[in-house]
Design an enzyme around this catalytic site. Structure first.
Site, PDB file in Angstrom:
ATOM      1  CB  THR A   1      -0.899   0.007   1.260  1.00 56.84           C
ATOM      2  OG1 THR A   1      -1.507   1.292   1.389  1.00 56.84           O
ATOM      3  CG2 THR A   1      -0.120  -0.271   2.524  1.00 56.84           C
TER       4      THR A   1
ATOM      5  CE1 TYR B   1      -3.724  -2.256   5.221  1.00 59.78           C
ATOM      6  CE2 TYR B   1      -3.347   0.026   4.601  1.00 59.78           C
ATOM      7  CZ  TYR B   1      -3.596  -1.287   4.250  1.00 59.78           C
ATOM      8  OH  TYR B   1      -3.704  -1.614   2.916  1.00 59.78           O
TER       9      TYR B   1
END
Ligand code: UD1
Length: 330
Positions: free
Chosen positions: A119, A143
């Site tokens: 990501t 995350y």
């Protein structure tokens, strides 16, 4: 490509299911492993599905040799940033520890390639504006950190010749299958396109714009929105690269240009033919003004070319899917 089975973890989720569909369309044998905690059985269409956890070593010890898996595409993860702040250990467990177990099983059973979903959240606030793959990583959320640790494991396994990888760092993924078979079904998603489409279909009262005072042309945040079909195609190219014997790579996945929150809203309004109810709010914690991919490397190294680089197409497909979900629920 040879015909060894490709294991797709998280193949019942939003991005994974689009990749599974494209792999099947390319005639490649696929096995999906998904615990259906956030994925949907119907999203795999007619691909074979094993319901189970990607961190389950005993399950992997059965599946990998039985299906002669040579390549793993690893999507299974939790992906909601605020949730990761509230419950970090869940993210380190689901994303980092489970990946460690998966990779250990890959090494045990001679799996050769891994394409990994990473990501743009690994870049952090210093990557304001444009991020290349060489921009220093400094994730600010559990995350992002859980994903970066998985990247590190993959690089270490490459360094000792255990497993080659392509790490794909996604920017803002949006849109759905143009034929409307699958889409983003996640409940409670906070992603801009999803929220805008829920407003357009009357499932939400209004869309909050988080920040109108950024130093951007219209004052709202700018992101690089990539159509999920193009992102899925990047995975097939990454796999083909590894199967040809290509070296491990880390690649941004975006278009290299951005749109503002207001431009996204306008695109969803064009798609729906109606104005969205919008309320302007303060900036959301953790957001940066602008993030656009430096996306040249994937074009050069994998020959990937976008085919759906069109904000209106993203809006149309996202809205069509939202309407379909609504019909199903009623
Ligand atoms: C989010 C994640 C990011 C992840 C990416 C792709 C957060 C904080 N970040 O990126 O880690 O890599 O998804 O999955 O969750 N916006 C509004 N109103 C809304 C929703 C969003 O104004 O209701 C704005 C945001 O302030 C931002 C832009 O829209 O400027 C995009 O937001 P969003 O779709 O949530 O994605 P990111 O935060 O960029």
């Amino acid at each position: 490509m040879t015909q060894a089975t490709i294991l797709v973890t998280g193949g019942a989720g939003y991005i994974g299911s689009h990749v599974v569909r494209q792999l099947r369309e390319a005639g490649l044998p696929v096995l999906v492993l998904d615990d259906l905690s956030t994925g949907f059985r119907e999203a795999v269409l007619d691909a074979p599905l094993v319901v189970g956890n990607v961190g389950d070593a005993a399950l992997l010890d059965d599946l990998l040799p039985r299906h002669q898996v040579q390549s793993v595409l690893h999507f299974a993860a939790r992906t909601v940033v605020p949730e990761s702040v509230a419950d970090p250990l869940r993210y380190y467990g689901n994303n980092t520890c489970a990946t460690r177990n998966l990779l250990a099983a890959c090494v045990r059973h001679g799996v050769q390639h891994c394409v990994f979903s990473s990501t743009a959240a690994v870049y952090g606030p210093n990557a304001d504006g444009r991020a290349s793959e060489d921009t220093p990583t400094e994730p600010i959320s559990p995350y992002g950190r859980s994903k970066l640790m998985s990247e590190w494991m993959l690089r270490d396994l490459d360094a000792n010749a255990s497993l080659r990888h392509v790490i794909l760092r996604y920017f803002n993924v949006a849109g759905c299958d143009p034929q409307g078979r699958i889409g983003l079904s996640t409940r409670g998603s906070t992603l801009l396109f999803k929220v805008a489409c829920e407003v357009a279909t009357g499932q939400r009262e209004a869309l909050a714009i988080f920040g109108t005072d950024y130093a951007t042309p219209d004052g709202t945040g700018i992101r690089d929105f990539i159509h999920v079909e193009d992102l899925a195609a990047a995975h097939l190219r990454a796999l083909a690269h590894l199967r040809r014997g290509g070296a491990s790579l880390t690649l941004n996945c975006g278009y290299g240009h951005g749109y503002s929150v207001r431009e996204v809203i306008a695109a969803v309004e064009r798609a729906s033919g109606a104005r969205l109810r919008v309320v302007e709010q303060a900036r959301r914690a953790g957001d940066i003004p602008a993030l656009v991919a430096d996306a040249q490397r994937i074009r050069t190294l994998l020959g990937w070319q976008p085919r759906h680089d069109d904000l209106d197409e993203i809006a149309r497909t996202a809205l069509a899917w939202e309407r379909r979900l609504q019909q199903r629920a009623s």
